[in-house]
Design a protein around this motif. Sequence first.
Motif, PDB file in Angstrom:
ATOM      1  N   ASP A 174     -42.313   9.645   8.374  1.00  0.00           N
ATOM      2  CA  ASP A 174     -43.740   9.328   8.251  1.00  0.00           C
ATOM      3  C   ASP A 174     -44.577  10.335   9.040  1.00  0.00           C
ATOM      4  N   GLY A 175     -45.639  10.855   8.427  1.00  0.00           N
ATOM      5  CA  GLY A 175     -46.541  11.776   9.101  1.00  0.00           C
ATOM      6  C   GLY A 175     -46.088  13.227   9.108  1.00  0.00           C
ATOM      7  N   TYR A 176     -44.904  13.519   8.588  1.00  0.00           N
ATOM      8  CA  TYR A 176     -44.398  14.895   8.554  1.00  0.00           C
ATOM      9  C   TYR A 176     -45.353  15.753   7.724  1.00  0.00           C
ATOM     10  N   ALA A 177     -45.722  16.901   8.247  1.00  0.00           N
ATOM     11  CA  ALA A 177     -46.678  17.761   7.551  1.00  0.00           C
ATOM     12  C   ALA A 177     -46.162  19.191   7.461  1.00  0.00           C
ATOM     13  N   VAL A 178     -46.424  19.801   6.324  1.00  0.00           N
ATOM     14  CA  VAL A 178     -46.140  21.221   6.125  1.00  0.00           C
ATOM     15  C   VAL A 178     -47.492  21.897   5.956  1.00  0.00           C
ATOM     16  N   ALA A 179     -47.797  22.808   6.865  1.00  0.00           N
ATOM     17  CA  ALA A 179     -49.091  23.496   6.892  1.00  0.00           C
ATOM     18  C   ALA A 179     -49.296  24.320   5.609  1.00  0.00           C
ATOM     19  N   PRO A 180     -50.527  24.748   5.350  1.00  0.00           N
ATOM     20  CA  PRO A 180     -50.805  25.536   4.138  1.00  0.00           C
ATOM     21  C   PRO A 180     -49.848  26.729   3.998  1.00  0.00           C
ATOM     22  N   HIS A 181     -49.310  26.851   2.795  1.00  0.00           N
ATOM     23  CA  HIS A 181     -48.299  27.863   2.521  1.00  0.00           C
ATOM     24  C   HIS A 181     -48.241  28.188   1.040  1.00  0.00           C
ATOM     25  N   THR A 182     -47.425  29.179   0.705  1.00  0.00           N
ATOM     26  CA  THR A 182     -47.146  29.541  -0.687  1.00  0.00           C
ATOM     27  C   THR A 182     -45.642  29.765  -0.839  1.00  0.00           C
ATOM     28  N   HIS A 183     -45.225  29.879  -2.097  1.00  0.00           N
ATOM     29  CA  HIS A 183     -43.844  30.234  -2.444  1.00  0.00           C
ATOM     30  C   HIS A 183     -43.920  31.360  -3.477  1.00  0.00           C
ATOM     31  N   PRO A 184     -42.963  32.280  -3.496  1.00  0.00           N
ATOM     32  CA  PRO A 184     -43.011  33.376  -4.466  1.00  0.00           C
ATOM     33  C   PRO A 184     -42.646  32.959  -5.895  1.00  0.00           C
ATOM     34  N   THR A 185     -42.093  31.763  -6.049  1.00  0.00           N
ATOM     35  CA  THR A 185     -41.734  31.246  -7.370  1.00  0.00           C
ATOM     36  C   THR A 185     -42.351  29.863  -7.527  1.00  0.00           C
ATOM     37  N   ALA A 186     -42.451  29.411  -8.767  1.00  0.00           N
ATOM     38  CA  ALA A 186     -43.011  28.080  -9.040  1.00  0.00           C
ATOM     39  C   ALA A 186     -42.143  27.006  -8.400  1.00  0.00           C
ATOM     40  N   GLU A 187     -42.804  25.932  -7.985  1.00  0.00           N
ATOM     41  CA  GLU A 187     -42.137  24.802  -7.338  1.00  0.00           C
ATOM     42  C   GLU A 187     -42.425  23.566  -8.181  1.00  0.00           C
ATOM     43  N   HIS A 188     -41.388  22.843  -8.565  1.00  0.00           N
ATOM     44  CA  HIS A 188     -41.532  21.613  -9.344  1.00  0.00           C
ATOM     45  C   HIS A 188     -41.088  20.463  -8.450  1.00  0.00           C
TER      46      HIS A 188
ATOM     47  N   SER B  47     -39.544   8.703  -3.385  1.00  0.00           N
ATOM     48  CA  SER B  47     -39.904   7.501  -2.619  1.00  0.00           C
ATOM     49  C   SER B  47     -40.964   7.884  -1.605  1.00  0.00           C
ATOM     50  N   GLY B  48     -41.697   6.879  -1.147  1.00  0.00           N
ATOM     51  CA  GLY B  48     -42.798   7.144  -0.229  1.00  0.00           C
ATOM     52  C   GLY B  48     -43.968   7.741  -0.980  1.00  0.00           C
ATOM     53  N   ALA B  49     -44.765   8.518  -0.286  1.00  0.00           N
ATOM     54  CA  ALA B  49     -45.925   9.161  -0.908  1.00  0.00           C
ATOM     55  C   ALA B  49     -46.175  10.489  -0.213  1.00  0.00           C
ATOM     56  N   LEU B  50     -46.737  11.404  -0.962  1.00  0.00           N
ATOM     57  CA  LEU B  50     -47.049  12.726  -0.449  1.00  0.00           C
ATOM     58  C   LEU B  50     -48.546  12.951  -0.591  1.00  0.00           C
ATOM     59  N   LEU B  51     -49.192  13.331   0.499  1.00  0.00           N
ATOM     60  CA  LEU B  51     -50.586  13.766   0.425  1.00  0.00           C
ATOM     61  C   LEU B  51     -50.528  15.262   0.129  1.00  0.00           C
TER      62      LEU B  51
ATOM     63  N   PRO C  72     -51.607  28.490  -2.961  1.00  0.00           N
ATOM     64  CA  PRO C  72     -51.688  27.856  -1.641  1.00  0.00           C
ATOM     65  C   PRO C  72     -51.750  26.324  -1.735  1.00  0.00           C
ATOM     66  N   HIS C  73     -50.966  25.672  -0.872  1.00  0.00           N
ATOM     67  CA  HIS C  73     -50.942  24.207  -0.841  1.00  0.00           C
ATOM     68  C   HIS C  73     -50.395  23.733   0.509  1.00  0.00           C
ATOM     69  N   ARG C  74     -50.590  22.432   0.762  1.00  0.00           N
ATOM     70  CA  ARG C  74     -50.028  21.786   1.953  1.00  0.00           C
ATOM     71  C   ARG C  74     -49.618  20.380   1.561  1.00  0.00           C
ATOM     72  N   ALA C  75     -48.815  19.754   2.412  1.00  0.00           N
ATOM     73  CA  ALA C  75     -48.345  18.400   2.101  1.00  0.00           C
ATOM     74  C   ALA C  75     -48.098  17.623   3.379  1.00  0.00           C
ATOM     75  N   GLU C  76     -48.263  16.298   3.261  1.00  0.00           N
ATOM     76  CA  GLU C  76     -47.978  15.402   4.383  1.00  0.00           C
ATOM     77  C   GLU C  76     -47.374  14.122   3.829  1.00  0.00           C
ATOM     78  N   ALA C  77     -46.331  13.637   4.510  1.00  0.00           N
ATOM     79  CA  ALA C  77     -45.641  12.416   4.087  1.00  0.00           C
ATOM     80  C   ALA C  77     -46.373  11.182   4.590  1.00  0.00           C
ATOM     81  N   GLN C  78     -46.484  10.189   3.716  1.00  0.00           N
ATOM     82  CA  GLN C  78     -46.981   8.866   4.104  1.00  0.00           C
ATOM     83  C   GLN C  78     -45.796   7.919   3.997  1.00  0.00           C
ATOM     84  N   GLY C  79     -45.343   7.447   5.148  1.00  0.00           N
ATOM     85  CA  GLY C  79     -44.108   6.669   5.175  1.00  0.00           C
ATOM     86  C   GLY C  79     -42.943   7.631   5.012  1.00  0.00           C
TER      87      GLY C  79
END
Length: 162
Positions: A76-90, A95-99, A127-134
Motif C-alpha cells: 500500500d502506498g508504493y509509488a514509482v516516480a515519473p518515468h519512461t520505458h524504451p518499449t511499450a508497456e501493457h 488486484s488492488g488499485a493503481l493510481l 512519461p507516467h507515474r504510478a502509486e498502489a492503493q492497498g
Amino acid sequence: MSRFSHHPWRGGALAVILAFTASTAIAQEDMARPMPPDTLEWGAAPPSLPEGAELAVLEGNPMEAGSFVMRLRFPDGYAVAPHTHPTAEHVTVLSGALLFAHGDDPASAEPQEIGAGGFIKVPADHPHRAEAQGETVIQIHGEGPFSISYLDPADDPQGQSN
C-alpha cells in the motif's frame, strides 16, 4: 513396385502421419504451462524500482530482447516516480488499485484510479507515474529489454544520474 504404391490413400495417409508427427513435436515445445498463483516464485524487484516491490517472471526474460510476462506486487502506498520505458508497456491490474498519471508532466497530472481487471497501454517513451492503493498486483507484458528511465535522475533508486 509394391502392391500398395498405387492405392489412392497411401500418399494421403503418409502425409497425415508426417503432419501429425510434426505437429506433435511442435506441440511438445509449446505445451501449456499452467501456473497457479501459489506456484509463482516471488523475489525482490530489480534495483531500478524503489525498495519494497516484489517481482515474479512468468515467461521470457524482461532484461533480454523478446517477449516477456512479469508480475509486480506493491505494498500500500508504493509509488514509482515519473518515468519512461524504451518499449511499450501493457499493464493489467490483477488486484488492488493503481493510481496512474501520465502526460508531459506526470508529477502534476491528476491520477486516474485503475482497479482490478483494468488495463493500461503505455506507449514507448511516454512519461507516467504510478502509486498502489492497498496491496496491488499488476501484470506487465511487452518486448524486452525492459528498462526504466526516471524523468528526474534524483528519483532513480540506483542513485545514477545520466
